[in-house]
Scaffold this active site. Structure first.
Site, PDB file in Angstrom:
ATOM      1  CD  GLU A 116      -2.613   1.439   2.553  1.00  0.00           C
ATOM      2  OE1 GLU A 116      -2.399   0.741   3.464  1.00  0.00           O
ATOM      3  OE2 GLU A 116      -3.688   2.183   2.436  1.00  0.00           O
ATOM      4  NE  ARG A 173       4.561  -8.747  10.040  1.00  0.00           N
ATOM      5  CZ  ARG A 173       3.966  -7.596   9.761  1.00  0.00           C
ATOM      6  NH1 ARG A 173       2.583  -7.557   9.752  1.00  0.00           N
ATOM      7  NH2 ARG A 173       4.511  -6.555   9.275  1.00  0.00           N
ATOM      8  CE  LYS A 229       3.588   0.194   5.392  1.00  0.00           C
ATOM      9  NZ  LYS A 229       2.713   0.342   4.179  1.00  0.00           N
TER      10      LYS A 229
END
Length: 559
Positions: A38, A264, A274
């Site tokens: 994104e 992850r 993030k």
RNA sequence: UACCCCGUGGUGUAAUUGGCAACACAACUGGUUUUGGUCCAGUCAUUCCAGGUUCGAGUCCUGGCGGGGUAACCA
């Protein structure tokens, strides 16, 4: 990008096993993946793993990997992030060719899908306020409540949805929801929101739309439009898979892609979310997204971590579904082994101590040949000039040296790297008793690494620079941003920030390093790897990583 | 508590159809070396637990225990 080691790997991880099966059973003819960031922030080490998996697997199977910007939330996304992401992916060493897509490329088709869902009675417009929808969703083990608007007719839903698109409602007035099952054990299947009204300009479509698809409505369908066969994502999307499949099976997509999740990446002493990174930057704990202490691709690149090292690190971490945390030393090892191969050697002194070699004349200049990189088979060398006054590292002299200290001590000898053996004849101190200068004599027979017949070889070899020609250059050294190995788990992570994560100092470098171009990386012998900061106005070295230091370790044990 | 996922050295991963638990990093020993770097050799595990099937289980079955994820109109 594939490396041969990757292909020689004897075992296959679970995604490869799945792909092999899909290929063998003819479900797919080729492998097509995508990396779908994104554009609302900068890429970090966690993304690097995803990129390596997405692009790596495609390359390994002779397939393709797209770059797709998942831009369904205009209030958060910006063009500058799109550009930064492109640059980072390229720097990491991957190429998406012409296949750059945006979810927003497909807004019109996604809209048509929404109408199709409405027509089939699989979606409805809900006028309930957010809080109400949330409350009625129920909870773990508690069934949700059906919305009073759930039974609207297809015609009415269609009329309302078109009115939504036409901008006739305020933001938040209503949403389009999938009609699935308000008692479903998977909370995501309790009539998830598919479209919402967002009166924000989109970085690409401007004000063409005031309704936007949610992630779930967009992702799988975009995969299908792009011909993606294997939609790889992280574990937190596992619960989304039933919804992904529900949509993809219900809609007339050109192809039914498949979602596979893997865990992850976590790394000790840093954060890879993030949100946390945004906080670090915005609260000023670091100097920006390219701060060399950050695990962002921009930060690591600036610091001097080679892309190759990041790729080999990601390959070593592996692909599984286990929640795991890689040790920082792994990353450092990957960086060191790459730089050991590639970085030219130079000499520099961090904390200088003046040495006068009394046996060298005032104006005498002795040329020594220094090897540029012992790992480089070409054996290239450069000249370094030895003069009467040199600077050595303060740590390389000890008045009361322990037995195993094989550097310089009063009356003792060491070799000056690439030069002669010197012996410490006299220690000069200031009024406070601090050592300020050493007076030494050199043995001319010992040049070129020679130890004269019958004499004992000196064990210590120290680096040095000629005082007259050394240049003083600003230096930044780094330590982990967080002191705790797992800062993400801390209730108060701010108080765990390492106060000495960055230290500013200076370095006295030999002339051959003083002309370093921005971005150039050297190994300063016996110290570490240093990169000329490309973001600095003049010359400034950033210490990428130290060399392994078994002597320091030994000392740490005794003290 | 509902659903989903996962448990192999300090860390991350391996282990063909069930067949001597392997590799890397870290740590510790030692060797080589004009970088106390590199390189080389060695040491470091009752595979979460308990039963079961089997000549044989990390792998198969049952039951526990433990860890993670999920209740944005974020992705």
């Amino acid at each position: 990008m594939t490396d041969s080691a990757e292909n020689e790997r004897p075992s296959r991880h679970f995604i490869e096993v799945e792909i092999d099966r899909d290929l063998a059973e003819g479900r797919v003819q080729a492998v097509h993946t995508r990396f779908p960031p994104e554009p609302n922030g900068f890429l970090h080490l966690g993304h690097a793993k995803a990129i390596c998996v997405d692009f790596g697997l495609a390359a390994q199977y002779g397939g393709l990997c797209n770059l797709r910007f998942d831009d369904t939330n205009p209030s958060k996304e910006e063009t500058r992030f799109v550009e930064a992401i492109q640059e980072d992916v390229r720097w990491l060493g991957f190429d998406w060719g012409e296949r750059q897509y945006y979810a927003s490329d497909f807004f019109e088709q996604l809209y048509a899908f929404a109408e199709a869902l409405i027509g089939a009675g699989d979606a409805y417009v809900d006028d309930l306020p957010v809080a109400e929808i949330r409350a009625q969703r129920g909870g773990p083990g508690v069934a949700g409540t059906e919305s009073p608007f759930r039974s609207r007719s297809a015609e009415e839903n269609l009329r309302l949805f078109r009115a939504m698109r036409a901008g006739e409602f305020q933001e938040g007035h209503c949403v389009l929801r999938a009609k699935i099952d308000m008692a479903h054990a998977n909370l995501l299947m309790r009539d998830p929101v598919l479209y919402r009204i967002l009166k924000a300009p989109h970085h690409r479509t401007g004000d063409a739309w005031c309704i936007y698809p949610t992630y779930d409505m967009a992702h799988g369908q975009c995969d299908a439009f792009e011909g993606v066969t294997h939609s790889l994502c992280s574990l937190e999307f596992e619960n989304h898979r039933p919804l992904y499949e529900w949509l993809v099976q219900r809609l007339e997509v050109p192809f039914r892609p498949r979602q596979i999740e893997f865990s992850r990446l976590n790394v000790t002493h840093t954060v890879l979310s993030k949100r946390r990174l945004v906080e670090l930057v915005e609260e000023g704990h670091v100097d920006g997204w390219d701060d060399p202490r950050l695990p962002t691709l921009q930060g690591m690149r600036r610091r001097g971590y080679p892309a190759e090292a990041l790729r080999s690190f990601c390959a070593r971490v592996g692909v599984t579904k286990v929640t795991s945390t890689a040790e920082l030393s792994w990353l450092e090892d990957a960086v060191r082994s790459e730089l050991n191969r590639t970085a030219p050697r130079r000499m520099a002194v961090q904390a200088p101590l003046r040495v006068v070699v009394t046996t060298i004349g005032e104006d005498e200049v002795i040329r020594c040949e220094a090897v540029d990189n012992p790992e480089d088979p070409s054996g290239a060398t450069r000249p370094v000039e030895l003069r009467r006054e040199v600077l050595i590292e303060q740590d390389d002299f000890l008045e009361d040296a322990p037995r195993k200290f094989f550097r310089l001590r009063p009356g003792g000898s060491v070799r000056l790297r690439y030069g002669p053996v010197i012996t410490c004849d006299e220690v000069i101190k200031d009024a406070d008793g601090a050592v300020v200068e050493l007076r030494c004599s050199h043995d001319p027979r010992t040049f070129g690494g020679v130890t004269p017949e019958g004499e004992k070889k000196v064990k210590g070899i120290i680096h040095w620079v000629a005082a007259a020609t050394a240049e003083e250059v600003p230096l930044w050294t780094f330590e982990p941003l967080f002191m705790d190995p797992n800062p993400a788990a801390l209730e108060d992570w701010r108080s765990d920030l390492n106060p000495t994560s960055r230290t500013e100092g200076t370095l006295w470098v030999e002339p051959a390093a003083a002309e370093a171009a921005p971005g150039e990386t050297y190994q300063f012998e016996r110290l570490g790897y240093y990169r000329a900061d490309p973001a600095a106005a003049g010359l400034r070295f950033l210490r990428t990583v130290t060399l392994r230091d078994t002597w320091a370790k030994e000392q740490g044990k005794s003290s």
